[in-house]
Design a protein around this motif. Structure first.
Motif, PDB file in Angstrom:
ATOM      1  N   THR A   1       5.097  12.358   1.320  1.00  0.00           N
ATOM      2  CA  THR A   1       5.316  11.436   2.234  1.00  0.00           C
ATOM      3  C   THR A   1       4.258  10.512   2.474  1.00  0.00           C
ATOM      4  O   THR A   1       3.145  10.800   1.824  1.00  0.00           O
ATOM      5  CB  THR A   1       5.565  11.927   3.634  1.00  0.00           C
ATOM      6  N   GLY A   2       4.268   9.177   2.784  1.00  0.00           N
ATOM      7  CA  GLY A   2       3.042   8.368   3.228  1.00  0.00           C
ATOM      8  C   GLY A   2       3.645   7.188   4.004  1.00  0.00           C
ATOM      9  O   GLY A   2       4.459   6.762   4.094  1.00  0.00           O
ATOM     10  N   THR A   3       2.513   7.095   5.179  1.00  0.00           N
ATOM     11  CA  THR A   3       2.572   6.089   5.949  1.00  0.00           C
ATOM     12  C   THR A   3       1.293   5.277   5.888  1.00  0.00           C
ATOM     13  O   THR A   3       0.291   6.086   6.268  1.00  0.00           O
ATOM     14  CB  THR A   3       3.174   6.346   7.307  1.00  0.00           C
ATOM     15  N   THR A   4       1.273   3.991   6.097  1.00  0.00           N
ATOM     16  CA  THR A   4      -0.083   3.180   6.106  1.00  0.00           C
ATOM     17  C   THR A   4      -0.399   3.062   7.334  1.00  0.00           C
ATOM     18  O   THR A   4       0.340   2.967   8.283  1.00  0.00           O
ATOM     19  CB  THR A   4       0.139   2.113   4.972  1.00  0.00           C
TER      20      THR A   4
ATOM     21  N   GLN B   1       0.760  -1.073  -0.176  1.00  0.00           N
ATOM     22  CA  GLN B   1       0.146   0.147   0.000  1.00  0.00           C
ATOM     23  C   GLN B   1       0.830   1.240   0.109  1.00  0.00           C
ATOM     24  O   GLN B   1       1.747   1.415   0.542  1.00  0.00           O
ATOM     25  CB  GLN B   1      -0.911  -0.097   1.330  1.00  0.00           C
ATOM     26  N   VAL B   2       0.341   2.278  -0.622  1.00  0.00           N
ATOM     27  CA  VAL B   2       1.287   3.691  -0.927  1.00  0.00           C
ATOM     28  C   VAL B   2       0.716   4.502   0.059  1.00  0.00           C
ATOM     29  O   VAL B   2       1.492   5.694   0.083  1.00  0.00           O
ATOM     30  CB  VAL B   2       1.179   4.122  -2.452  1.00  0.00           C
ATOM     31  N   GLY B   3      -0.294   4.456   0.686  1.00  0.00           N
ATOM     32  CA  GLY B   3      -0.683   5.459   1.890  1.00  0.00           C
ATOM     33  C   GLY B   3      -0.839   7.023   1.207  1.00  0.00           C
ATOM     34  O   GLY B   3      -1.328   6.894   0.115  1.00  0.00           O
ATOM     35  N   SER B   4      -0.266   7.902   1.683  1.00  0.00           N
ATOM     36  CA  SER B   4      -0.876   9.170   1.655  1.00  0.00           C
ATOM     37  C   SER B   4      -0.086   9.818   0.272  1.00  0.00           C
ATOM     38  O   SER B   4      -0.312  10.753   0.005  1.00  0.00           O
ATOM     39  CB  SER B   4      -0.541  10.243   2.669  1.00  0.00           C
ATOM     40  N   THR B   5       0.932   8.963  -0.148  1.00  0.00           N
ATOM     41  CA  THR B   5       1.518   9.455  -1.340  1.00  0.00           C
ATOM     42  C   THR B   5       0.428   9.476  -2.469  1.00  0.00           C
ATOM     43  O   THR B   5       0.753   9.666  -3.781  1.00  0.00           O
ATOM     44  CB  THR B   5       2.666   8.537  -1.921  1.00  0.00           C
TER      45      THR B   5
ATOM     46  N   PHE C   1     -10.397   5.194  -0.165  1.00  0.00           N
ATOM     47  CA  PHE C   1      -9.437   4.919  -1.232  1.00  0.00           C
ATOM     48  C   PHE C   1      -8.518   5.871  -1.442  1.00  0.00           C
ATOM     49  O   PHE C   1      -7.471   5.913  -1.812  1.00  0.00           O
ATOM     50  CB  PHE C   1     -10.518   4.951  -2.520  1.00  0.00           C
ATOM     51  N   ALA C   2      -8.853   7.289  -1.055  1.00  0.00           N
ATOM     52  CA  ALA C   2      -8.113   8.422  -0.878  1.00  0.00           C
ATOM     53  C   ALA C   2      -6.869   8.559  -0.302  1.00  0.00           C
ATOM     54  O   ALA C   2      -5.946   9.157  -0.513  1.00  0.00           O
ATOM     55  CB  ALA C   2      -9.032   9.524  -0.929  1.00  0.00           C
ATOM     56  N   LEU C   3      -6.777   7.450   0.663  1.00  0.00           N
ATOM     57  CA  LEU C   3      -5.696   7.366   1.559  1.00  0.00           C
ATOM     58  C   LEU C   3      -4.654   6.294   1.087  1.00  0.00           C
ATOM     59  O   LEU C   3      -3.666   5.969   1.973  1.00  0.00           O
ATOM     60  CB  LEU C   3      -6.297   7.155   3.054  1.00  0.00           C
ATOM     61  N   GLY C   4      -4.622   5.890  -0.087  1.00  0.00           N
ATOM     62  CA  GLY C   4      -3.684   4.951  -0.304  1.00  0.00           C
ATOM     63  C   GLY C   4      -3.755   3.540  -0.120  1.00  0.00           C
ATOM     64  O   GLY C   4      -3.077   2.891   0.106  1.00  0.00           O
ATOM     65  N   VAL C   5      -5.159   2.805  -0.187  1.00  0.00           N
ATOM     66  CA  VAL C   5      -5.207   1.357  -0.006  1.00  0.00           C
ATOM     67  C   VAL C   5      -5.003   0.653  -1.201  1.00  0.00           C
ATOM     68  O   VAL C   5      -4.810  -0.366  -1.022  1.00  0.00           O
ATOM     69  CB  VAL C   5      -6.497   1.218   0.429  1.00  0.00           C
ATOM     70  N   SER C   6      -4.666   1.411  -2.408  1.00  0.00           N
ATOM     71  CA  SER C   6      -4.116   0.789  -3.660  1.00  0.00           C
ATOM     72  C   SER C   6      -2.770   0.284  -3.469  1.00  0.00           C
ATOM     73  O   SER C   6      -2.023   0.859  -2.393  1.00  0.00           O
ATOM     74  CB  SER C   6      -4.342   1.671  -4.739  1.00  0.00           C
TER      75      SER C   6
ATOM     76  N   ARG D   1      -4.229  22.829   0.270  1.00  0.00           N
ATOM     77  CA  ARG D   1      -2.858  23.125   0.341  1.00  0.00           C
ATOM     78  C   ARG D   1      -2.111  22.658   1.677  1.00  0.00           C
ATOM     79  O   ARG D   1      -1.137  21.913   1.739  1.00  0.00           O
ATOM     80  CB  ARG D   1      -2.310  24.485  -0.259  1.00  0.00           C
ATOM     81  N   GLU D   2      -2.847  23.061   2.622  1.00  0.00           N
ATOM     82  CA  GLU D   2      -2.387  22.978   4.020  1.00  0.00           C
ATOM     83  C   GLU D   2      -2.522  21.444   4.436  1.00  0.00           C
ATOM     84  O   GLU D   2      -1.629  20.905   5.085  1.00  0.00           O
ATOM     85  CB  GLU D   2      -3.046  23.851   4.906  1.00  0.00           C
ATOM     86  N   ALA D   3      -3.856  20.938   4.168  1.00  0.00           N
ATOM     87  CA  ALA D   3      -3.932  19.472   4.295  1.00  0.00           C
ATOM     88  C   ALA D   3      -2.993  18.470   3.671  1.00  0.00           C
ATOM     89  O   ALA D   3      -2.525  17.602   4.413  1.00  0.00           O
ATOM     90  CB  ALA D   3      -5.316  19.242   3.822  1.00  0.00           C
ATOM     91  N   MET D   4      -2.384  18.881   2.378  1.00  0.00           N
ATOM     92  CA  MET D   4      -1.305  18.232   1.800  1.00  0.00           C
ATOM     93  C   MET D   4      -0.120  18.365   2.897  1.00  0.00           C
ATOM     94  O   MET D   4       0.599  17.320   2.854  1.00  0.00           O
ATOM     95  CB  MET D   4      -1.183  18.686   0.387  1.00  0.00           C
ATOM     96  N   GLU D   5       0.259  19.693   3.089  1.00  0.00           N
ATOM     97  CA  GLU D   5       1.441  19.917   3.719  1.00  0.00           C
ATOM     98  C   GLU D   5       1.539  19.026   5.048  1.00  0.00           C
ATOM     99  O   GLU D   5       2.553  18.464   5.290  1.00  0.00           O
ATOM    100  CB  GLU D   5       1.630  21.220   3.833  1.00  0.00           C
ATOM    101  N   VAL D   6       0.584  19.001   5.776  1.00  0.00           N
ATOM    102  CA  VAL D   6       0.488  18.287   6.941  1.00  0.00           C
ATOM    103  C   VAL D   6      -0.108  16.881   6.881  1.00  0.00           C
ATOM    104  O   VAL D   6      -0.064  15.942   8.038  1.00  0.00           O
ATOM    105  CB  VAL D   6      -0.175  19.112   7.968  1.00  0.00           C
ATOM    106  N   SER D   7      -0.542  16.431   5.570  1.00  0.00           N
ATOM    107  CA  SER D   7      -1.048  15.217   5.501  1.00  0.00           C
ATOM    108  C   SER D   7      -2.183  14.997   6.106  1.00  0.00           C
ATOM    109  O   SER D   7      -2.065  13.750   6.634  1.00  0.00           O
ATOM    110  CB  SER D   7       0.165  13.935   5.423  1.00  0.00           C
ATOM    111  N   ALA D   8      -2.991  15.540   6.274  1.00  0.00           N
ATOM    112  CA  ALA D   8      -4.297  15.317   7.169  1.00  0.00           C
ATOM    113  C   ALA D   8      -5.143  14.379   6.147  1.00  0.00           C
ATOM    114  O   ALA D   8      -5.416  14.653   5.317  1.00  0.00           O
ATOM    115  CB  ALA D   8      -5.214  16.518   7.477  1.00  0.00           C
ATOM    116  N   ASN D   9      -5.730  13.363   6.853  1.00  0.00           N
ATOM    117  CA  ASN D   9      -6.375  12.337   6.378  1.00  0.00           C
ATOM    118  C   ASN D   9      -7.799  12.946   6.164  1.00  0.00           C
ATOM    119  O   ASN D   9      -8.517  12.670   5.062  1.00  0.00           O
ATOM    120  CB  ASN D   9      -6.447  11.156   7.183  1.00  0.00           C
ATOM    121  N   SER D  10      -8.807  13.240   6.989  1.00  0.00           N
ATOM    122  CA  SER D  10     -10.142  13.320   6.813  1.00  0.00           C
ATOM    123  C   SER D  10     -10.519  14.395   5.988  1.00  0.00           C
ATOM    124  O   SER D  10     -11.591  14.183   5.444  1.00  0.00           O
ATOM    125  CB  SER D  10     -10.661  14.163   8.300  1.00  0.00           C
ATOM    126  N   PRO D  11      -9.621  15.387   5.581  1.00  0.00           N
ATOM    127  CA  PRO D  11     -10.038  16.473   4.413  1.00  0.00           C
ATOM    128  C   PRO D  11     -10.133  15.677   3.168  1.00  0.00           C
ATOM    129  O   PRO D  11     -11.052  15.852   2.221  1.00  0.00           O
ATOM    130  CB  PRO D  11      -9.250  17.674   4.483  1.00  0.00           C
TER     131      PRO D  11
END
Length: 874
Positions: free
Chosen positions: A673-676, A454-458, A586-591, A539-549
């Motif tokens: 970055t991405g962490t599952t 899984q690729v996570g938040s990437t 799906f948006a969080l990189g379960v692929s 933009r901020e959500a991407m920088e801090v890698s927030a999930n819910s947005p």
């Protein structure tokens, strides 16, 4: 005693016994004494007298007898006596020789008629495939059979090479019948004199021996060789014979045939050999173990001797070419320096990354339908790849350095750590480097192409690209909406980012799924480490890698459209898993796309929205020439404004977010970055305008695949878990420093954010501008033309009334994309899940004075958080 006494012989004539002869005629009157018969011989008184008389009479009778008749074969000779009777005459000798020769010719004719040209030795048709680096140098020789061979037609062999071989090996080749009796005789005489050992074989004989017979030195094999050579010389074209010979002759260094030999000695195809190099290649036919300047199988110990032998033979080849008018004296003078070949290199080593590279190139050729696997595996093909040797080595070194830090003996959590990495050229799709594992001969799965991590938040940049390109859906319309019903977003749009945010469908209703028992449940999205940054921009959500947005944004867009955006960027559909509105995470990189495709997907953004298919082979040549050459094909899948805006946001991740490690590159970079979930994997994917690289890290025991992926919490001493901004970012940076060292520090194109600012996911929108209220007056307007009204599409001019119009309540107006806004429902109404008292309402406010954890890299727990959700991974 009287009866034992010897009886004396009788004195009278013995009576003649019956002899069967006719009686003598009576004497005639003409005979002596009046009779016609001879007188009887007198009787002898003793045996001695009788013997003497017989002797005299025998000689008289012999003299009187007529000579014997001569036999057809006068042997023993009739007219000779004693030993001379047994000595043949010259006529007999000549006749015997002629008869012997006739018998030989007859026997040879019978044998010639009985011996057919056999089938070609199977090993002579087996070939290897040669794989090349991007710069044209040979990477590896690999394929069927045990011999390194690539068969090419005579037309691809330089004419000067053919002339050199014929001049030195068999100058009468074009005219002889396949054998050269004079050559055989010269070889025999030379060997008898103690000179150099020669075979006396013609090129045709060598061709027959290589292609149809064994290499054993026996009279039977030699006899067969002569007969088959004559037959081949009669039936086959000379050009075919020379072609077959040069494709099967052994040149040393494990190379059979001129094509493999050219690569082994000069690192080039046979067609590119110079006349001077052809002269040297001809010397090897005399015996590569004696003429390879590197020493052949004896190595350095024989290098000096072999160089001397090769130089002498090279001079001989040149002299013969000039003597036979196959070269001019001027050409000879221009090529007076010995063409020293390259040092030997391993030809069939698949260890390290090489085996992975061969596998990828082979798969590309087969999967693109150029030739089938069976045909390719027969060998004889030249595969030119996109892989750059220096970059492959740099990537392997970067991974190896990091793995050495993670000593498996120091921590149990360091055991079974693996990496996957790939680098792709933006705007081209060429895969220039990969890391597939420690070695293809030990670790048989190619991590660069495996599609189960899984690729996570990437994955979030693909969600953002869909929001900018496709936009979010109109809440008042059905789920399937076209561009006219959608609103493309600006990156300044705000979404609620609370931990445990209740996820809604695009129309504002609460999303519901079913657990493993079929029971309905709602989904509340967690953020990394339980943080709630509040209402933040995309933009901020991407920088801090927030999930819910991003989860709510994906639902607003439509998960199907998000998946299409990922495919348009370059991810294969079969590596995405299920993607529809039943899978909000799906948006969080379960692929699980491979690192190669992740690098290529980000490369599309680096190339301003032009997508290129990832490829690993630039050219495929077969025995008869070129089969295909890759042609770059770019497909615009995102407007440049969209792609450049995504790049700008990811550049902000590097400068202000979780990817600050990339700042050490010293060049403009964009990354994510991405962490599952459960810290199963961690990723760092980023790019410059010139190179896109994806690095993934995970724990997986290859010897116990049933154990599955293991958590990395504690790996490398990181008790809270490995993040994409840690070890993966280190590998990315170490590699990119070397790989982009020669690239200019090109800046990214300025972003052009054309989308609309909206407030979604429960984010609080600013108070709307009050509607215009005309002043209270009973006087009609002075003009029939209305006065200019504020440009506010949400207000309309009021109807004339005697009663003053009250000012509108700000709560009556809200952004139409806010799922917590429903003007038709009151607070707490089921149609307004964002109303007071609703579980999806705003959470506790974030205290801005509370400092964040300075050790937090801003990464997140990405996919895999819906254990009971279809498409989720636990």
């Amino acid at each position: 005693m009287s009866e034992h006494r010897r009886k004396p012989p009788s004195r009278g004539r013995r009576a003649a016994g019956p002899s069967g002869r006719r009686g003598a005629p009576p004497p005639g009157p003409d005979s002596s004494g009046g009779h016609d018969f001879e007188p009887e011989e007198p009787a002898y008184g003793s045996r001695a007298e009788a013997r003497r008389a017989a002797s005299r009479g025998g000689r008289r009778r012999a003299a009187a007898e007529p000579p014997r008749e001569k036999k057809f074969i006068d042997y023993p000779r009739h007219d000779k006596h004693g030993a001379r009777r047994w000595v043949p005459s010259w006529r007999q000798l000549l006749g015997s020789a002629l008869v012997f020769m006739a018998m030989l010719v007859g026997l040879f004719g019978i044998a010639f008629a009985m011996v057919d040209i056999p089938n070609q030795n199977e090993s002579m048709s087996e070939q290897k495939n040669v794989y090349y680096w991007a710069d044209g140098s040979r990477m590896v020789v690999h394929g069927a059979g045990s011999d390194n061979r690539q068969i090419i037609p005579l037309d691809r062999m330089p004419k000067h090479l053919q002339d050199a071989v014929v001049s030195a090996e068999n100058h009468s080749f074009w005219e002889d019948s396949g054998v050269d009796p004079m050559g055989i005789a010269r070889a025999a005489v030379n060997m008898a004199r103690g000179g150099e050992t020669q075979s006396g074989s013609t090129i045709t004989q060598q061709y027959v021996k290589n292609n149809y017979l064994s290499q054993e030195q026996t009279l039977e094999r030699k006899a067969k060789e002569l007969m088959i050579s004559i037959k081949v010389g009669i039936k086959e074209d000379k050009r075919d014979i020379l072609e077959g010979y040069l494709n099967t002759a052994y040149f040393g260094r494990g190379a059979y045939g001129i094509q493999a030999a050219s690569q082994a000695y000069y690192g080039k195809d046979a067609t590119d050999l110079t006349i001077n190099e052809s002269a040297f290649m001809t010397t090897l036919l005399k015996g590569p173990d004696l003429h390879d300047p590197a020493g052949g199988t004896q190595g350095e110990a024989a290098a000096e001797r072999n160089t001397k032998n090769a130089t002498e033979r090279w001079h001989y080849v040149w002299n013969r070419m000039v003597e036979l008018d196959h070269a001019t004296a001027a050409e000879r003078a221009e090529n007076d320096e010995f063409p020293m070949p390259n040092r030997p290199t391993p030809a069939t080593d698949l260890a390290g990354q090489t085996g992975y590279l061969v596998e990828m190139a082979r798969s590309y050729v087969i999967n693109n339908g150029e030739i089938t696997a069976d045909v390719l595996d027969r060998g004889g093909y030249s595969i030119h790849t996109t892989f750059e040797k220096d970059k492959v080595e740099q990537l392997e070194a970067a991974v190896q350095a990091k793995k050495e830090e993670l000593d498996p003996e120091e921590l149990e959590e360091n055991q079974h750590v693996q990496f996957t990495a790939s680098a792709v050229k933006p705007g081209d799709g060429a895969v220039v480097a990969i890391y597939g594992g420690p070695s293809a001969t030990e670790h048989f799965i190619n991590n660069a192409t495996r599609a189960d991590v899984q690729v996570g938040s990437t994955f979030k940049p693909y969600v953002l690209a869909a929001a900018l390109r496709d936009g979010i859906r109109d809440r008042s319309k059905g789920p399937e909406q076209g561009a006219a019903d959608r609103t493309p977003l600006s990156v300044d749009s705000k979404y609620k980012s609370e931990d445990g945010l209740l996820i809604n469908n695009y129309d504002g209703s609460v999303w519901e799924g079913e657990d493993d028992d079929g029971e309905p449940f709602e989904w509340r999205q967690a953020n990394y480490e339980g943080k709630s940054p509040g209402d933040i921009t995309l933009r901020e959500a991407m920088e801090v890698s927030a999930n819910s947005p991003f989860v709510q944004l994906s639902m607003d867009i439509g998960v199907k459209e998000v998946g299409k955006a990922a495919i348009d960027a370059g991810l294969p559909e079969d590596q995405l898993g299920e993607y529809n509105d039943t899978v909000p995470t799906f948006a969080l990189g379960v692929s699980t796309p491979s690192s190669m495709h992740m690098a290529n997907g980000y490369a599309t953004f680096a190339a301003h929205g032009e997508q290129a298919e990832a490829y690993t082979v630039t050219k495929l040549d077969g025995p008869n020439g070129n089969i295909f050459t890759h042609e770059k094909q770019l497909k615009r899948t995102f407007d440049s404004a969209v792609a450049d805006t995504v790049t700008d946001v990811l550049h902000g991740v590097v400068t202000d977010g979780s990817g600050t490690k990339a700042l050490e590159l010293g060049k403009p970079a964009a990354a994510k970055t991405g962490t599952t979930d459960q810290n199963i994997s961690a990723w760092f994917v980023g790019y410059t305008p010139h190179l896109s690289t994806a690095v993934g890290m995970f724990r997986y025991d290859q010897a116990d695949s049933g154990a599955g992926f293991q958590s990395m919490r504690g790996t490398g001493g990181m008790t809270s878990g490995v993040t994409g901004g840690s070890f993966p970012a280190d590998v990315w940076l170490d590699f990119m420093k070397g790989a982009t060292a020669d690239d200019p520090a090109t800046k990214f194109e300025p972003a052009r954010d054309d989308g609309e600012v909206v407030y979604g996911g429960g984010a609080e929108s600013p108070e709307p501008t009050p509607a215009y209220t005309p002043p209270e007056t009973d006087e009609p307007p002075e003009s029939d033309e209305p006065e200019d009204e504020p440009d506010d599409p949400t207000t309309e001019p009021p109807e004339p009334s005697d009663e003053p119009e009250p000012s509108p309540d700000p709560t009556d107006e809200c952004n139409r994309w806010d799922p917590n806004c429903d003007n038709d429902s009151g607070p707490g109404d089921p149609g307004n899940p964002g109303g007071p008292g609703d579980p999806g309402g705003p959470g506790d406010p974030v205290d801005p004075s509370q400092p964040e954890d300075p050790t937090d890299p801003g990464d997140d727990d990405g996919g895999g958080i819906l254990s009971g959700l279809p498409g989720g991974r636990g």
